[in-house]
Design a protein around this motif. Structure first.
Motif, PDB file in Angstrom:
ATOM      1  N   ALA A  89     -10.821  -4.891  25.071  1.00 22.99           N
ATOM      2  CA  ALA A  89      -9.551  -5.573  25.375  1.00 22.99           C
ATOM      3  C   ALA A  89      -9.797  -6.623  26.447  1.00 22.99           C
ATOM      4  O   ALA A  89     -10.547  -6.386  27.395  1.00 22.99           O
ATOM      5  N   THR A  90      -9.176  -7.761  26.297  1.00 25.28           N
ATOM      6  CA  THR A  90      -9.332  -8.826  27.297  1.00 25.28           C
ATOM      7  C   THR A  90      -8.791  -8.367  28.643  1.00 25.28           C
ATOM      8  O   THR A  90      -9.447  -8.499  29.665  1.00 25.28           O
ATOM      9  N   VAL A  91      -7.567  -7.855  28.605  1.00 21.12           N
ATOM     10  CA  VAL A  91      -6.984  -7.222  29.791  1.00 21.12           C
ATOM     11  C   VAL A  91      -6.422  -5.888  29.298  1.00 21.12           C
ATOM     12  O   VAL A  91      -5.396  -5.875  28.607  1.00 21.12           O
ATOM     13  N   PRO A  92      -7.096  -4.746  29.603  1.00 19.68           N
ATOM     14  CA  PRO A  92      -6.608  -3.452  29.102  1.00 19.68           C
ATOM     15  C   PRO A  92      -5.132  -3.227  29.487  1.00 19.68           C
ATOM     16  O   PRO A  92      -4.701  -3.674  30.553  1.00 19.68           O
ATOM     17  N   GLU A  93      -4.428  -2.537  28.596  1.00 17.22           N
ATOM     18  CA  GLU A  93      -2.970  -2.411  28.751  1.00 17.22           C
ATOM     19  C   GLU A  93      -2.564  -1.806  30.092  1.00 17.22           C
ATOM     20  O   GLU A  93      -1.628  -2.282  30.735  1.00 17.22           O
ATOM     21  N   ASP A  94      -3.293  -0.737  30.516  1.00 17.77           N
ATOM     22  CA  ASP A  94      -2.930  -0.097  31.789  1.00 17.77           C
ATOM     23  C   ASP A  94      -3.129  -1.071  32.957  1.00 17.77           C
ATOM     24  O   ASP A  94      -2.345  -1.088  33.911  1.00 17.77           O
ATOM     25  N   VAL A  95      -4.153  -1.913  32.852  1.00 21.97           N
ATOM     26  CA  VAL A  95      -4.411  -2.893  33.921  1.00 21.97           C
ATOM     27  C   VAL A  95      -3.291  -3.945  33.933  1.00 21.97           C
ATOM     28  O   VAL A  95      -2.762  -4.294  34.996  1.00 21.97           O
ATOM     29  N   LEU A  96      -2.908  -4.389  32.743  1.00 25.60           N
ATOM     30  CA  LEU A  96      -1.838  -5.394  32.658  1.00 25.60           C
ATOM     31  C   LEU A  96      -0.528  -4.835  33.217  1.00 25.60           C
ATOM     32  O   LEU A  96       0.197  -5.523  33.952  1.00 25.60           O
ATOM     33  N   ASN A  97      -0.255  -3.554  32.894  1.00 17.10           N
ATOM     34  CA  ASN A  97       0.973  -2.944  33.428  1.00 17.10           C
ATOM     35  C   ASN A  97       0.936  -2.880  34.948  1.00 17.10           C
ATOM     36  O   ASN A  97       1.930  -3.161  35.623  1.00 17.10           O
ATOM     37  N   ALA A  98      -0.238  -2.510  35.493  1.00 18.03           N
ATOM     38  CA  ALA A  98      -0.372  -2.440  36.964  1.00 18.03           C
ATOM     39  C   ALA A  98      -0.191  -3.832  37.575  1.00 18.03           C
ATOM     40  O   ALA A  98       0.439  -3.995  38.627  1.00 18.03           O
ATOM     41  N   ILE A  99      -0.719  -4.837  36.906  1.00 13.33           N
ATOM     42  CA  ILE A  99      -0.600  -6.224  37.385  1.00 13.33           C
ATOM     43  C   ILE A  99       0.874  -6.641  37.414  1.00 13.33           C
ATOM     44  O   ILE A  99       1.342  -7.277  38.356  1.00 13.33           O
ATOM     45  N   LYS A 100       1.601  -6.247  36.370  1.00 14.41           N
ATOM     46  CA  LYS A 100       3.014  -6.652  36.280  1.00 14.41           C
ATOM     47  C   LYS A 100       3.895  -5.963  37.329  1.00 14.41           C
ATOM     48  O   LYS A 100       5.045  -6.343  37.528  1.00 14.41           O
ATOM     49  N   GLU A 101       3.339  -4.931  37.990  1.00 13.23           N
ATOM     50  CA  GLU A 101       4.081  -4.264  39.082  1.00 13.23           C
ATOM     51  C   GLU A 101       3.940  -5.023  40.399  1.00 13.23           C
ATOM     52  O   GLU A 101       4.560  -4.659  41.398  1.00 13.23           O
ATOM     53  N   CYS A 102       3.061  -6.020  40.419  1.00  9.43           N
ATOM     54  CA  CYS A 102       2.848  -6.801  41.652  1.00  9.43           C
ATOM     55  C   CYS A 102       3.693  -8.077  41.589  1.00  9.43           C
ATOM     56  O   CYS A 102       4.101  -8.500  40.517  1.00  9.43           O
ATOM     57  N   HIS A 103       3.892  -8.695  42.761  1.00  8.35           N
ATOM     58  CA  HIS A 103       4.604  -9.977  42.774  1.00  8.35           C
ATOM     59  C   HIS A 103       3.640 -11.140  42.634  1.00  8.35           C
ATOM     60  O   HIS A 103       3.927 -12.119  41.944  1.00  8.35           O
ATOM     61  N   VAL A 104       2.536 -11.062  43.374  1.00 10.39           N
ATOM     62  CA  VAL A 104       1.515 -12.114  43.288  1.00 10.39           C
ATOM     63  C   VAL A 104       0.140 -11.436  43.233  1.00 10.39           C
ATOM     64  O   VAL A 104       0.002 -10.256  43.559  1.00 10.39           O
ATOM     65  N   LEU A 105      -0.866 -12.209  42.816  1.00 11.29           N
ATOM     66  CA  LEU A 105      -2.217 -11.655  42.673  1.00 11.29           C
ATOM     67  C   LEU A 105      -3.224 -12.548  43.367  1.00 11.29           C
ATOM     68  O   LEU A 105      -3.104 -13.781  43.318  1.00 11.29           O
ATOM     69  N   LEU A 106      -4.214 -11.904  43.994  1.00  9.25           N
ATOM     70  CA  LEU A 106      -5.387 -12.635  44.467  1.00  9.25           C
ATOM     71  C   LEU A 106      -6.529 -12.118  43.599  1.00  9.25           C
ATOM     72  O   LEU A 106      -6.852 -10.926  43.646  1.00  9.25           O
ATOM     73  N   LYS A 107      -7.099 -13.014  42.802  1.00  5.51           N
ATOM     74  CA  LYS A 107      -8.013 -12.549  41.750  1.00  5.51           C
ATOM     75  C   LYS A 107      -9.426 -13.120  41.892  1.00  5.51           C
ATOM     76  O   LYS A 107      -9.596 -14.329  42.075  1.00  5.51           O
ATOM     77  N   GLY A 108     -10.401 -12.235  41.796  1.00  6.70           N
ATOM     78  CA  GLY A 108     -11.796 -12.669  41.743  1.00  6.70           C
ATOM     79  C   GLY A 108     -12.125 -13.171  40.345  1.00  6.70           C
ATOM     80  O   GLY A 108     -11.406 -12.867  39.387  1.00  6.70           O
ATOM     81  N   PRO A 109     -13.218 -13.942  40.214  1.00  6.27           N
ATOM     82  CA  PRO A 109     -13.574 -14.475  38.889  1.00  6.27           C
ATOM     83  C   PRO A 109     -13.968 -13.369  37.920  1.00  6.27           C
ATOM     84  O   PRO A 109     -14.554 -12.362  38.318  1.00  6.27           O
ATOM     85  N   THR A 110     -13.633 -13.559  36.664  1.00  6.77           N
ATOM     86  CA  THR A 110     -13.975 -12.581  35.632  1.00  6.77           C
ATOM     87  C   THR A 110     -14.881 -13.242  34.591  1.00  6.77           C
ATOM     88  O   THR A 110     -14.631 -14.374  34.182  1.00  6.77           O
ATOM     89  N   THR A 111     -15.893 -12.508  34.191  1.00  5.59           N
ATOM     90  CA  THR A 111     -16.842 -13.031  33.204  1.00  5.59           C
ATOM     91  C   THR A 111     -16.219 -12.990  31.817  1.00  5.59           C
ATOM     92  O   THR A 111     -15.575 -12.003  31.457  1.00  5.59           O
ATOM     93  N   THR A 112     -16.415 -14.061  31.058  1.00  3.40           N
ATOM     94  CA  THR A 112     -15.989 -14.036  29.653  1.00  3.40           C
ATOM     95  C   THR A 112     -17.203 -13.677  28.809  1.00  3.40           C
ATOM     96  O   THR A 112     -18.213 -14.387  28.867  1.00  3.40           O
ATOM     97  N   PRO A 113     -17.117 -12.562  28.059  1.00  4.54           N
ATOM     98  CA  PRO A 113     -18.281 -12.162  27.259  1.00  4.54           C
ATOM     99  C   PRO A 113     -18.736 -13.299  26.348  1.00  4.54           C
ATOM    100  O   PRO A 113     -17.894 -13.987  25.764  1.00  4.54           O
ATOM    101  N   SER A 114     -20.039 -13.503  26.272  1.00  4.04           N
ATOM    102  CA  SER A 114     -20.497 -14.615  25.427  1.00  4.04           C
ATOM    103  C   SER A 114     -21.237 -14.101  24.200  1.00  4.04           C
ATOM    104  O   SER A 114     -21.898 -13.067  24.233  1.00  4.04           O
TER     105      SER A 114
END
Ligand code: NAD
Length: 376
Positions: A89-114
């Motif tokens: 999953a690009t963003v696993p569902e549980d992670v997306l749900n946790a993200i949506k509980e926040c107001h803003v995000l400070l995010k480190g870079p994420t690798t895109t599988p090649s």
């Protein structure tokens, strides 16, 4: 035929997105919130190294607000390459749900599988997050006072080539096609954001960057709509450029300081802002904001730098980029004084700490130590 059905599905999805844009709600008012939750995502590669330093700085800067529960720094785990591959999953569902509980995000870079690394064909986590959270404006400032450069790029973040980047068609062994999309609502909102910024900051010049002479339908529409929005801002000087000559303009010392605010579709914005960041001192110096009506996500403009990890020099990554993003985040949530404080300390550290991205320079930790000591 299979690909006709595929194309129909893409069009239906985009028509539904147009409706969602029309119905999207107003901007979050942070002054009305009892508590602001800042989600912290470490990311991959050099992400955890620079995020560790950003957390140290934010914990110090916001210690009163954190202890009085006005602000929470909340770790969001699971947006790692390993977990995304494991869950396919690009963003696993549980992670997306946790993200949506926040107001803003400070995010480190994420690798895109090649494909080259034989990894599954998972979409970029950023593209997914920008789409899921409807973060339509990617704002990237580049400021070099000694060269009289004060640029702010408004890159459209949810359309263009990227929105459909993983939805191309291999018609047969001979032909592959990708798609690009421009919508009225999507273009007007990025143009409005850029003009509002230009107006609020003293009617700065606005430059529209496209390739409308070639991409007549999508970029042509983008250009026309930007000029349409410009009519509401009669005191702002507007011009337009093709992306190739704009790439040249940015390294032309005779004219580049005339530019202030840029509006660009997704792909051109991605490329031009890396060029601009390089003029400032490298991608390690530049932060960016991904802003939508409800959510906002702040990050470095660079990626996870796997080569630095492979060469065992990850600890020398420059955390300026993520600290700049943290400064933009503080400004976005209304903590202007804290943002000014961080910016002043960051400027001092940049002037005094030699960051080379390898063992000939300072480590991320030493840089952050300096920032912490300069927070007054
Ligand atoms: P990259 O930006 O990760 O790195 C390119 C080079 O820039 C590095 O090798 C390094 O020399 C330099 N660099 C980057 N960050 C630096 C820092 N903080 N300090 C010093 N030097 C730094 O680009 P890439 O290698 O093309 O991409 C790597 C991965 O990151 C890819 O999977 C890509 O898809 C992903 N990516 C993610 C994001 C994001 O999450 N926002 C953005 C861009 C790329």
């Amino acid at each position: 035929m299979e690909y006709i059905k595929h194309l129909e599905k893409i069009i239906e999805e985009q028509l539904a997105r147009v409706e969602r844009i029309k119905n999207s709600h107003g901007f979050t008012d942070f002054t009305n919130l009892d508590k602001i939750v800042i989600g912290i995502i470490d990311g991959d590669g050099i992400g955890p190294i620079i995020l560790k330093e950003a957390k140290r700085v934010l914990n110090e800067l916001l210690k009163d607000e954190i202890s009085s529960c006005k602000i929470e720094l909340r770790a969001i785990d699971g947006l790692t390459l390993e977990n995304r591959i494991a869950k396919n999953a690009t963003v696993p569902e549980d992670v997306l749900n946790a993200i949506k509980e926040c107001h803003v995000l400070l995010k480190g870079p994420t690798t895109t599988p090649s494909k080259a690394a034989n990894l599954p064909n998972i979409e970029s986590a950023n593209v997914t997050l920008r789409r899921e959270l409807d973060l339509f404006a990617n704002v990237r400032p580049v400021c070099i006072p000694e060269k009289n450069i004060d640029w702010v790029f408004y890159r459209e973040n949810t359309e263009g080539e990227y929105a459909l980047g993983s939805k191309g068609i291999e018609i047969n062994e001979e032909i592959s096609m990708d798609f690009k999309v421009t919508t009225t609502g999507g273009t007007k909102r990025i143009a409005k954001a850029a003009f509002e910024y230009a107006k609020a900051n003293g009617n700065k010049n606005v430059s529209i960057v496209t390739k409308a002479n070639i991409m007549k339908k999508t970029d042509g529409k983008f250009l026309d709509l930007c000029y349409q929005v410009a009519k509401d801002y009669p005191n702002i000087h507007v011009d337009d450029w093709y992306v190739d000559i704009m790439a040249a303009n940015l390294v032309n010392e005779q004219i580049r300081s005339n530019f202030n605010v840029f509006i660009l579709p997704n792909l051109y914005g991605d490329i031009i802002t890396d060029e601009a960041a390089q003029i400032q001192g490298g991608v390690g110096t530049a932060g960016s904001a991904n802003v939508g009506a409800q959510y906002a996500m702040f990050e470095a403009i660079h990626g996870s730098a796997p080569r630095m990890v492979a060469d065992d020099i990850a600890e020398y990554a420059n955390p300026s980029s993520i600290l700049k993003a943290a400064e933009m985040m503080l400004r976005h949530i209304g903590y202007t004084e804290k943002a000014d404080k961080l910016l002043a300390a960051l400027n001092l550290a940049q002037a005094n700490k030699h960051m080379t991205g390898d063992a000939s320079g300072e480590t991320a930790a030493a840089f952050a130590d300096y920032v912490l000591s300069a927070l007054v």
